[in-house]
Design an enzyme around this catalytic site. Structure first.
Site, PDB file in Angstrom:
ATOM      1  N   GLU A 106      -2.734  -8.788   3.558  1.00  0.00           N
ATOM      2  CA  GLU A 106      -3.302  -9.337   4.635  1.00  0.00           C
ATOM      3  C   GLU A 106      -4.446  -9.091   5.048  1.00  0.00           C
ATOM      4  O   GLU A 106      -5.161  -9.813   6.325  1.00  0.00           O
ATOM      5  CB  GLU A 106      -2.394  -8.706   5.904  1.00  0.00           C
ATOM      6  CG  GLU A 106      -2.623  -7.027   6.170  1.00  0.00           C
ATOM      7  CD  GLU A 106      -2.158  -6.213   5.270  1.00  0.00           C
ATOM      8  OE1 GLU A 106      -1.762  -6.664   4.018  1.00  0.00           O
ATOM      9  OE2 GLU A 106      -2.370  -5.044   5.352  1.00  0.00           O
ATOM     10  N   CYS A 123       0.879  -1.081  -0.028  1.00  0.00           N
ATOM     11  CA  CYS A 123       0.014   0.069  -0.085  1.00  0.00           C
ATOM     12  C   CYS A 123       0.723   1.272   0.145  1.00  0.00           C
ATOM     13  O   CYS A 123       1.523   1.646  -1.025  1.00  0.00           O
ATOM     14  CB  CYS A 123      -0.923  -0.052   1.046  1.00  0.00           C
ATOM     15  SG  CYS A 123      -2.449   1.092   0.987  1.00  0.00           S
ATOM     16  N   HIS A 130      -3.973  -4.912   0.083  1.00  0.00           N
ATOM     17  CA  HIS A 130      -3.341  -5.487   1.348  1.00  0.00           C
ATOM     18  C   HIS A 130      -3.579  -6.855   1.396  1.00  0.00           C
ATOM     19  O   HIS A 130      -4.585  -7.283   1.543  1.00  0.00           O
ATOM     20  CB  HIS A 130      -4.439  -4.921   2.416  1.00  0.00           C
ATOM     21  CG  HIS A 130      -4.195  -3.385   2.791  1.00  0.00           C
ATOM     22  ND1 HIS A 130      -3.424  -3.127   3.575  1.00  0.00           N
ATOM     23  CD2 HIS A 130      -4.848  -2.309   2.133  1.00  0.00           C
ATOM     24  CE1 HIS A 130      -3.285  -1.623   3.738  1.00  0.00           C
ATOM     25  NE2 HIS A 130      -4.082  -0.998   2.703  1.00  0.00           N
TER      26      HIS A 130
END
Lengths: 216, 258
Positions: free
Chosen positions: A196, A84, A194
């Site tokens: 994650e 990001c 992202h």
């Protein structure tokens, strides 16, 4: 053999808990360090360079803590994953906050999606670009292993990356305009989304990163 | 090909337990929010929203642990709402692993709080929750007002103007609940959803009133919502998230199916 280590660079911007937990989840045998410490970062086997929030604050903190040199040093020698605003910080310059000089590891500009963004049918598009969008894999890469082409990942950003050297683009997204979703050079990979927070596809990408030796 | 519309199941959590019941969980402990969230993630939920309805301080601490536990096991975006009044509350939730916080009442009493929160933590994690109720009479042009206290107290604030103001102050997303529809299972108030979605440039989540899958689809196609939030239709196993996505995709709505 000692445990493999991954350092998540902590420069005080945002929540690194999710990234660390996701790395622990995909690599149960690895040691995950969330740290601003240059020595620890440089002695880790792998480095994750995250970032959320405004770019001026992010780059400001990176420079204040002297982490720009650390990131550049890591980029020379070991698998490095930018996420990001971490990815955006690696570019030459960003339009955000009236213009901010970034780390210039990749020649390129970070641009605003704009107030008048429209899709192909002429429908107005919301900014930030928030949610799950598809990523077209522009070239094979070890981090794409077992991830189907055009899989969706979770994005949240109002600014997007462009590069001078199109051969660096490993994944392309589209939101009113085409943008660089991922890029890579040698042992460095960076994602605008992202991983994650991207459920199965994101976790697979992180697993691939944890198994990557940095070669192509 | 483009951005998918999102389906967001919402859990009401009190003292670290899901309340109002979740019946689909095929395990002993259906009240564990982490288990419930995991199940929704498996079914393809695009995000999870937790509404913390705990009144006590002890309950708040429990909530923080719940968020931590959930963030270490469920890897989709997590929004926490309920009782977010100070910058410190936001920091605590983000540090525990929340990706966004939802601000409701505190924004009404102190709009500047939204600005301060966005400046400190970034707009991407600031959701402003708006509880709107129709106040125009039959035959008059539509008008909606902001209500607090679960829809009991009018504020005199026009809902559309309020949404614009919140976005100007830095809200990154609007969670819009129709107090007329909430709990009715009669579908979203599509008029207010569309009016607000067209008035602001940030994503709008429609909430309140979902009773079937067509309601979810209508929220997107007619209400112009970017995401749809529902609780009971998923909690009681009437429909799975997967079924909802397939239904919406068949109507031409772009959904994440992988």
């Amino acid at each position: 053999m000692s445990k493999s280590t991954v350092a998540v660079i902590d420069y005080g911007m945002g929540n690194l808990h999710s990234a660390a937990k996701a790395l622990e989840h995909v690599a149960p045998g690895a040691q995950v360090l969330v740290t601003p410490d240059a020595d620890k970062i440089l002695s880790a086997d792998r480095v994750v360079f995250p970032g959320v929030g405004a770019i001026r604050d992010c780059v400001g903190e990176i420079l204040r803590l002297g982490l720009d040199e650390v990131v550049k040093e890591a980029a020379k020698s070991k698998p490095l994953l930018g996420i990001c605003v971490g990815m955006q910080s690696m570019m030459t310059h960003s339009e955000e906050n009236g213009g901010v000089a970034c780390l210039d590891m990749f020649a390129g500009e970070v641009k605003f999606f704009g107030d008048d963004l429209k899709d192909a049918a002429g429908e107005k598009l919301k900014v930030p670009h928030m949610g799950w969008n598809q990523v077209k894999q522009e070239r094979p890469h070890p981090l794409w292993k077992d991830i189907p082409d055009n899989s969706r990942f979770y994005f949240v950003h109002s600014y997007y990356v462009t590069v001078e050297d199109e051969s660096l683009v490993t994944g392309r997204g589209h939101y009113g305009v085409p943008f660089v979703a991922t890029l890579g050079r040698d042992n460095v990979f960076a994602a605008q989304f992202h991983p994650e927070k991207s459920s199965r596809s994101g976790l697979q990408l992180l697993k691939n990163f944890m198994e990557w030796d940095g070669t192509l | 090909m483009g951005l998918a519309k999102r389906i967001i199941p919402c859990l009401d959590v009190d003292n670290g337990r899901v309340v109002k019941g979740v019946q689909f969980v095929d395990i002993r402990d259906a009240g564990d929010p982490v288990e419930v969230a995991r199940r929704y993630d498996e079914q393809g939920a695009d995000e999870i929203t937790f509404l913390d309805i705990t009144a006590s301080h002890e309950g708040r601490d429990t909530m923080v642990h719940t968020v931590e536990k959930m963030a270490s096991q469920v890897f989709i975006p997590l929004t926490v709402g309920g009782g977010i009044r100070k910058l410190e509350d936001i920091r605590t939730m983000l540090n525990a692993g929340a990706d966004k916080v939802s601000i409701n009442t505190a924004a009404v009493f102190n709009p500047e709080f939204v600005g301060e929160a966005a400046a400190r933590f970034g707009s991407q994690c600031i959701v402003v929750a708006i509880d709107a109720k129709k106040v125009s009479a039959e035959g008059e042009p539509n008008r909606w007002e902001i209500f607090t206290h679960g829809g009991r107290k009018p504020t005199g604030l026009d809902a559309i103007e309020w949404a614009r103001k919140m976005v100007d102050l830095g809200a990154g997303e609007i969670l819009l609940t129709s107090m007329d529809r909430d709990g009715t299972k009669n579908g979203f108030d599509l008029d207010v959803t569309r009016a607000i979605s067209e008035a602001v440039h940030v994503p709008v989540i429609a909430s309140g009133g979902v009773g079937n899958l067509q309601h979810l689809a209508d929220g997107v196609t007619l209400g112009k919502a970017d995401a749809v939030l529902a609780a009971s239709i998923f909690h009681f196993g009437e429909y799975s998230i997967q079924q909802a996505k397939e239904f919406m995709a068949k109507q031409g709505i772009e959904m994440r199916m992988d």
